[in-house]
Design a protein around this motif. Structure first.
Motif, PDB file in Angstrom:
ATOM      1  N   MET A   1     -16.512   6.098  24.793  1.00 36.11           N
ATOM      2  CA  MET A   1     -16.508   5.582  26.161  1.00 36.11           C
ATOM      3  C   MET A   1     -16.585   4.067  26.140  1.00 36.11           C
ATOM      4  SD  MET A   1     -19.019   6.582  29.278  1.00 36.11           S
ATOM      5  CE  MET A   1     -20.477   5.813  28.624  1.00 36.11           C
ATOM      6  N   ILE A   2     -15.668   3.449  26.878  1.00 39.84           N
ATOM      7  CA  ILE A   2     -15.846   2.017  27.081  1.00 39.84           C
ATOM      8  C   ILE A   2     -16.572   1.818  28.400  1.00 39.84           C
ATOM      9  CG2 ILE A   2     -13.870   1.249  25.698  1.00 39.84           C
ATOM     10  CD1 ILE A   2     -12.334   0.919  28.355  1.00 39.84           C
ATOM     11  N   MET A   3     -17.437   0.828  28.418  1.00 37.02           N
ATOM     12  CA  MET A   3     -18.239   0.597  29.611  1.00 37.02           C
ATOM     13  C   MET A   3     -18.482  -0.893  29.774  1.00 37.02           C
ATOM     14  SD  MET A   3     -22.036   1.384  28.289  1.00 37.02           S
ATOM     15  CE  MET A   3     -22.552   0.064  29.337  1.00 37.02           C
ATOM     16  N   GLY A   4     -18.775  -1.247  30.985  1.00 36.60           N
ATOM     17  CA  GLY A   4     -19.073  -2.649  31.230  1.00 36.60           C
ATOM     18  C   GLY A   4     -19.989  -2.802  32.434  1.00 36.60           C
ATOM     19  N   ASN A   5     -20.679  -3.936  32.488  1.00 36.80           N
ATOM     20  CA  ASN A   5     -21.646  -4.205  33.552  1.00 36.80           C
ATOM     21  C   ASN A   5     -21.579  -5.702  33.846  1.00 36.80           C
ATOM     22  OD1 ASN A   5     -23.845  -4.428  35.203  1.00 36.80           O
ATOM     23  ND2 ASN A   5     -25.305  -3.524  33.781  1.00 36.80           N
ATOM     24  N   TYR A   6     -21.206  -6.031  35.067  1.00 41.72           N
ATOM     25  CA  TYR A   6     -21.040  -7.434  35.446  1.00 41.72           C
ATOM     26  C   TYR A   6     -22.024  -7.787  36.548  1.00 41.72           C
ATOM     27  CZ  TYR A   6     -18.868 -11.682  37.272  1.00 41.72           C
ATOM     28  OH  TYR A   6     -18.653 -12.959  37.704  1.00 41.72           O
ATOM     29  N   GLY A   7     -22.630  -8.974  36.403  1.00 38.22           N
ATOM     30  CA  GLY A   7     -23.584  -9.432  37.416  1.00 38.22           C
ATOM     31  C   GLY A   7     -22.885 -10.208  38.513  1.00 38.22           C
ATOM     32  N   VAL A   8     -22.676  -9.594  39.646  1.00 38.29           N
ATOM     33  CA  VAL A   8     -22.115 -10.308  40.804  1.00 38.29           C
ATOM     34  C   VAL A   8     -23.161 -11.289  41.308  1.00 38.29           C
ATOM     35  CG1 VAL A   8     -21.159 -10.067  43.128  1.00 38.29           C
ATOM     36  CG2 VAL A   8     -20.691  -8.322  41.384  1.00 38.29           C
ATOM     37  N   THR A   9     -24.372 -10.763  41.448  1.00 40.78           N
ATOM     38  CA  THR A   9     -25.531 -11.627  41.653  1.00 40.78           C
ATOM     39  C   THR A   9     -26.623 -11.057  40.745  1.00 40.78           C
ATOM     40  OG1 THR A   9     -26.656 -10.329  43.339  1.00 40.78           O
ATOM     41  CG2 THR A   9     -24.906 -11.799  44.115  1.00 40.78           C
ATOM     42  N   ASP A  10     -27.777 -11.664  40.775  1.00 42.60           N
ATOM     43  CA  ASP A  10     -28.878 -11.170  39.960  1.00 42.60           C
ATOM     44  C   ASP A  10     -29.304  -9.769  40.396  1.00 42.60           C
ATOM     45  OD1 ASP A  10     -28.763 -13.554  38.725  1.00 42.60           O
ATOM     46  OD2 ASP A  10     -30.587 -14.394  39.633  1.00 42.60           O
ATOM     47  N   LYS A  11     -28.989  -9.450  41.636  1.00 40.74           N
ATOM     48  CA  LYS A  11     -29.456  -8.171  42.169  1.00 40.74           C
ATOM     49  C   LYS A  11     -28.335  -7.215  42.516  1.00 40.74           C
ATOM     50  CE  LYS A  11     -33.778  -9.813  44.077  1.00 40.74           C
ATOM     51  NZ  LYS A  11     -34.536  -8.644  43.574  1.00 40.74           N
ATOM     52  N   LEU A  12     -27.138  -7.625  42.226  1.00 38.57           N
ATOM     53  CA  LEU A  12     -26.009  -6.736  42.510  1.00 38.57           C
ATOM     54  C   LEU A  12     -25.080  -6.723  41.301  1.00 38.57           C
ATOM     55  CD1 LEU A  12     -24.488  -4.949  44.567  1.00 38.57           C
ATOM     56  CD2 LEU A  12     -23.235  -7.010  45.246  1.00 38.57           C
ATOM     57  N   ASN A  13     -24.975  -5.582  40.674  1.00 40.95           N
ATOM     58  CA  ASN A  13     -24.143  -5.429  39.482  1.00 40.95           C
ATOM     59  C   ASN A  13     -23.009  -4.458  39.762  1.00 40.95           C
ATOM     60  OD1 ASN A  13     -26.332  -5.731  36.538  1.00 40.95           O
ATOM     61  ND2 ASN A  13     -25.980  -7.109  38.245  1.00 40.95           N
ATOM     62  N   VAL A  14     -21.884  -4.711  39.097  1.00 41.67           N
ATOM     63  CA  VAL A  14     -20.758  -3.775  39.134  1.00 41.67           C
ATOM     64  C   VAL A  14     -20.646  -3.145  37.752  1.00 41.67           C
ATOM     65  CG1 VAL A  14     -18.286  -3.479  39.475  1.00 41.67           C
ATOM     66  CG2 VAL A  14     -19.539  -5.166  40.816  1.00 41.67           C
ATOM     67  N   LEU A  15     -20.496  -1.829  37.702  1.00 39.56           N
ATOM     68  CA  LEU A  15     -20.423  -1.122  36.424  1.00 39.56           C
ATOM     69  C   LEU A  15     -19.149  -0.296  36.370  1.00 39.56           C
ATOM     70  CD1 LEU A  15     -23.573  -1.171  37.431  1.00 39.56           C
ATOM     71  CD2 LEU A  15     -23.911   0.309  35.454  1.00 39.56           C
ATOM     72  N   PHE A  16     -18.603  -0.173  35.189  1.00 42.42           N
ATOM     73  CA  PHE A  16     -17.495   0.774  35.023  1.00 42.42           C
ATOM     74  C   PHE A  16     -17.662   1.527  33.710  1.00 42.42           C
ATOM     75  CE2 PHE A  16     -14.817  -0.675  31.573  1.00 42.42           C
ATOM     76  CZ  PHE A  16     -15.159  -2.021  31.433  1.00 42.42           C
ATOM     77  N   MET A  17     -17.103   2.719  33.676  1.00 43.32           N
ATOM     78  CA  MET A  17     -17.125   3.539  32.464  1.00 43.32           C
ATOM     79  C   MET A  17     -15.831   4.331  32.400  1.00 43.32           C
ATOM     80  SD  MET A  17     -20.692   5.189  33.445  1.00 43.32           S
ATOM     81  CE  MET A  17     -21.622   4.083  34.466  1.00 43.32           C
ATOM     82  N   LEU A  18     -15.305   4.477  31.229  1.00 41.99           N
ATOM     83  CA  LEU A  18     -14.108   5.301  31.048  1.00 41.99           C
ATOM     84  C   LEU A  18     -14.187   6.023  29.706  1.00 41.99           C
ATOM     85  CD1 LEU A  18     -11.321   6.293  31.919  1.00 41.99           C
ATOM     86  CD2 LEU A  18     -10.344   4.268  30.843  1.00 41.99           C
ATOM     87  N   PRO A  19     -14.427   7.314  29.734  1.00 41.24           N
ATOM     88  CA  PRO A  19     -14.508   8.042  28.465  1.00 41.24           C
ATOM     89  C   PRO A  19     -13.172   8.659  28.047  1.00 41.24           C
ATOM     90  CG  PRO A  19     -15.427   9.367  30.233  1.00 41.24           C
ATOM     91  CD  PRO A  19     -14.867   8.117  30.865  1.00 41.24           C
ATOM     92  N   TRP A  20     -12.973   8.688  26.771  1.00 41.05           N
ATOM     93  CA  TRP A  20     -11.908   9.480  26.148  1.00 41.05           C
ATOM     94  C   TRP A  20     -12.613  10.662  25.496  1.00 41.05           C
ATOM     95  CZ3 TRP A  20     -10.965  11.256  21.231  1.00 41.05           C
ATOM     96  CH2 TRP A  20      -9.658  11.733  20.963  1.00 41.05           C
ATOM     97  N   ILE A  21     -12.059  11.845  25.702  1.00 41.98           N
ATOM     98  CA  ILE A  21     -12.780  13.053  25.275  1.00 41.98           C
ATOM     99  C   ILE A  21     -11.858  13.977  24.497  1.00 41.98           C
ATOM    100  CG2 ILE A  21     -13.947  15.147  26.135  1.00 41.98           C
ATOM    101  CD1 ILE A  21     -14.980  13.445  28.439  1.00 41.98           C
TER     102      ILE A  21
END
Lengths: 293, 537
Positions: free
Chosen positions: A56-76
């Motif tokens: 799985m590739i994943m990522g987490n970006y800080g839009v602000t200190d209190k608001l994060n955007v996350l994504f995940m994409l698994p290959w199975i």
């Protein structure tokens, strides 16, 4: 469904600071030979052990200190050790989540925060869902929300959360199917999923973590697999799982951490009693402006 | 404090305590969002195509259906139907009153039943049958010693439930129910013409008609005759669900009264006649050798020994523990279009011998489809799989037929006749196919080469010929006759159903090609009957 729970980031109380990004790759392996056919605990010599490998590739970006955007994409990749049914593999569903800490308070060193998560997922490939237990996913568009409370005192922490997920209708390749009655449609109504998660452990900063996890999910509705039938997408699926996770920074790598975990299902309904392992690497990318803070 | 950010900014995570206020607005958004999620979650359902069928309003009345040739009845009067009470009698007046008072207090549940049954009696009983097949189409779980229990008609509710409604069992069930309904319809239309009883709304114009009703004769109710026959056959075939079947029967009869189409005595006489016609089919079913189709361990060994004696490789079960072949003596069941001598005479030439050049070529083709599965082929495999837990391939063809028949606006008699033709063809297709399978008793591709993985479950019986191909060839040929404008479409569908078994890597090309040919030949027998039964003049 289970792969997302392993991603951890949407289910903890930790945030990336503004404009920072962390990304990683997590590999997983899980397998089961016992499963619950309704509430009947059994094996099936015609499928043997069903194993699932994932990356799985994943990522987490800080839009602000209190608001994060996350994504995940698994290959199975799923396969059965016995019988003739062919295994399945491919990219499954892309999950996108918004995570927001909306409340935090220090009670004499006990820091308590409340976090909300909203998001959803959608299949990125036209895979065959109506092929359980070897299908790589349910092929349902989902929307989910989670409320999470995190408490930390010194190095010790506890996190508890509850989640709800609604799942869009799944389209089958066939035009009729039987649940507890005959349905003449290629669409399947997927029961919603209630989830809960409790984590207890020790953490130093955000990348030295050791935790124990209790993870549960229940579909709200659905029907039981009939005696000696195959599982179906809209079954009544319940699962209770325990596990351990750890995360540790690799010295002298300037931002690279190693993650590892293990979990095992201790109760369920219309699901396999899987035991799984995960291992991965995550890297934190920082922007200059953050260093000046 | 470990949760403050580190100086180097590297671990600059948001756990700081600089904000001590409750974010009232954001927290409200989360709560509202979650509530919305759950509200939406509770309100979803799918539209079932069969709920949308309109009320049947036949484009052709077929009032002469009493003259069509029945299948089993020696004459439409083989079973008596007593003359109706006089329309001038006080009892008849009371029955008209029952209709009028009932129509004034219809419950919402009754209105739903009216909507359901008015789409067509033959249609709905066919759907009920398909549902029962799907419910009972599950292979029994093994005994602790690795043997398999055999469902018992004498004890249908004990596990394993009776019946195991597998494809041959289902093909036979669809045929018995459909043909009994057809013979019942012929008798019904015969007596309707004989007694010439006017409809209730003709006798009393103040009776409302809640659905379209043909203004022909009312006694006996053809819907009741057809339903009496259907329910009797279903109770025989699915003895564990008699209560459900009886409930459906009563619903159907009541609907005829509620809508103003029939009086009570017209439905009661109809059921009695339908049950009498069905009794002849019950008797036939008890003596058609189907109950012996399971065979004995000695029978199973003999099938294998015969093949070994010919120097060939016998089929073995790919299940663990090995399961006896599915109804291996079904080829001896007495068919409706062919007799046993025809079945044996019609056996095709043997499949390519295992390890012959032709065989290896066909095995390579199967392996190609296994190794190179595409999503497009996977869709075809799954569209036509109709495996365990479904209404089976014959059920799928019944579903295809019924959805098209709805648009054709057939009379109940023609509905019954057309489904009887299709299902006789598929019943005999099952018999011929099972005869060939168990005569040649050849291995599936995955038995010869265990590397061949399959896109759907491997059926637990020999490969040659393909059941799907035989059923589909038979059904499509009959459908092409019934609705000529769609004949090319039906043949294409049958071709796709047939190929789906090769794509699924569970059948060789010989299985599907010879099966299709055999199915079409059996279908032609049903078409021959259709041309001569009087329905198409």
């Amino acid at each position: 469904m289970s792969i997302n729970a392993n991603a951890q980031t949407d289910i903890d109380g930790l945030f990336m600071a503004k404009r920072n990004f962390c990304g990683g790759v997590i590999g997983g392996y899980s397998a089961w030979d016992h499963y619950w056919e309704g509430t009947t605990y059994r094996i099936n010599q015609n499928i043997g052990t069903v194993s699932s490998q994932s990356a799985m590739i994943m990522g987490n970006y800080g839009v602000t200190d209190k608001l994060n955007v996350l994504f995940m994409l698994p290959w199975i990749k799923n396969e059965a050790s016995a019988g003739t049914l062919i295994g399945q593999q491919g990219f499954q569903d892309l999950t996108l989540l918004l995570k927001n800490e909306f409340w935090i308070k220090d009670f004499n060193g006990l820091v308590v925060s409340a976090v909300g998560v909203l998001g959803g997922s959608l299949p990125v490939q036209d895979y065959t869902a109506d092929y359980l237990p070897l299908a790589i996913g349910m092929k349902s568009k989902t929307a989910m929300g989670r409320l999470l409370v995190d408490a930390q005192k010194g190095y010790w922490f506890a996190t508890a959360s509850a989640s709800g997920m609604i799942r869009g209708n799944v389209t089958l390749d066939r035009t009729a199917y039987y649940t507890t009655e005959m349905i003449y449609s290629n669409k399947v109504v997927m029961p919603s999923v209630f989830g809960y998660n409790v984590r207890l452990g020790w953490r130093e900063g955000a990348d030295k973590i050791f935790e124990l996890v209790l993870d549960g999910m229940n579909t709200l509705g659905g029907f039981d697999i009939r005696r000696n039938d195959m599982p179906f997408l809209s079954n009544n699926m319940d699962m209770l799982r325990v596990g351990v996770n750890t995360k540790y920074p690799i010295p002298k790598t300037n931002g690279l951490s190693i993650m590892a975990g293990a979990n095992t299902v201790i109760g369920g309904r219309n699901m396999g009693q899987s035991t799984g392992y995960t291992a991965g690497l995550v890297y934190q990318f920082l922007v200059k402006s953050n260093k000046k803070e | 404090m470990r949760h403050t950010p580190n100086d180097d900014g590297r671990r600059n995570w948001q756990m700081r305590m600089s904000i001590f206020r409750l974010g009232k607005i954001t927290s409200s958004i989360w709560v509202v969002g979650l509530i919305l999620v759950f509200v939406v979650a509770c309100k979803r359902e799918v539209e079932d195509r069969t709920d949308l069928f309109p009320a049947l309003s036949p484009s052709k009345l077929d009032t002469g259906a009493g003259k069509w040739s029945p299948v089993l009845l020696t004459s439409p009067e083989e079973f008596a139907c007593a003359a109706p009470i006089l329309t001038s009698s006080p009892n008849y007046k009371l029955e008209l009153l029952e209709i009028k008072s009932w129509q004034q207090r219809l419950t919402s549940e009754e209105l739903e039943q009216i909507h359901y049954w008015s789409a067509g009696t033959v249609l709905r009983w066919n759907e009920i049958l398909r549902e029962l097949v799907a419910k009972y189409n599950l292979p029994p779980y093994q005994n602790p010693d690795g043997s398999y229990p055999i469902p018992s008609a004498a004890n249908p509710l004990a596990y394993p439930l009776f019946p195991f409604a597998n494809p041959p069992y289902a093909a036979r069930a669809y045929a018995y129910v459909s043909v009994a309904q057809y013979d019942a319809a012929v008798a019904a239309y015969h007596y309707k013409s004989k007694f010439q009883r006017p409809r209730p709304f003709v006798s009393d114009p103040s009776i409302k008609l809640l659905v379209p009703v043909v203004n022909d004769f009312a006694y006996p109710s053809e819907e009741a005759v057809i339903s009496g026959a259907a329910a009797t056959m279903l109770k025989l075939l699915f003895p564990g669900d008699q209560e459900y079947i009886e409930k459906k029967l009563q619903e159907c009869l009541n609907v005829r009264i509620m809508v103003g189409a029939n009086t009570r005595s017209e439905t009661e006489a109809g059921v009695v006649l339908g049950e009498a016609v069905a009794s002849k089919f019950v008797n036939r079913a008890r003596n058609d050798r189907a109950s012996k189709a399971v065979g004995t361990p000695a029978d199973w060994k003999k099938l294998s020994d015969n093949v070994i004696a010919r120097g060939e490789t016998p089929w073995v079960s790919l299940e663990t523990p090995p399961r006896p072949p599915m109804l291996p003596l079904f080829g001896r069941v007495i068919g409706m279009l062919l007799d046993t001598a025809d079945v044996i005479a019609g056996r095709p030439a043997p499949p390519p011998a295992v390890n012959s050049a032709k065989f290896n070529e066909e095995l390579d083709e199967v392996r190609f489809y296994s190794k190179n599965a595409t999503r497009e082929r996977m869709k075809i495999v799954h569209f036509w799989a109709d495996g365990a837990g479904t209404y089976t391939p014959p059920g799928h063809w019944n579903a295809i037929a019924c959805e098209d028949f709805v648009n054709q606006k057939f009379s109940e008699a023609r509905w019954a006749r057309n489904l009887a033709l299709i299902n006789m063809a598929m019943f005999d297709a099952a018999i011929c196919c099972w005869d060939v399978k168990n005569f040649y008793f050849n291995p599936r591709p995955s038995q010869v080469n265990p590397d061949i993985k399959t896109l759907t479950g491997v059926p637990n019986f020999p490969a040659y010929t393909s059941g799907h191909s035989t059923f589909s060839g038979a059904a499509a040929s009959v459908l092409a006759y019934i609705i000529p404008s769609k004949s090319a479409e039906y043949i294409n569908m049958a071709d796709e159903a047939s190929k789906s078994r090769l794509y699924g890597a569970i059948h060789y090309r010989s299985d599907i090609e010879v099966g299709m040919e055999m199915g079409k030949a059996i279908g032609a027998k049903a078409v021959f009957r259709a041309k001569n039964d009087g329905a198409d003049k």
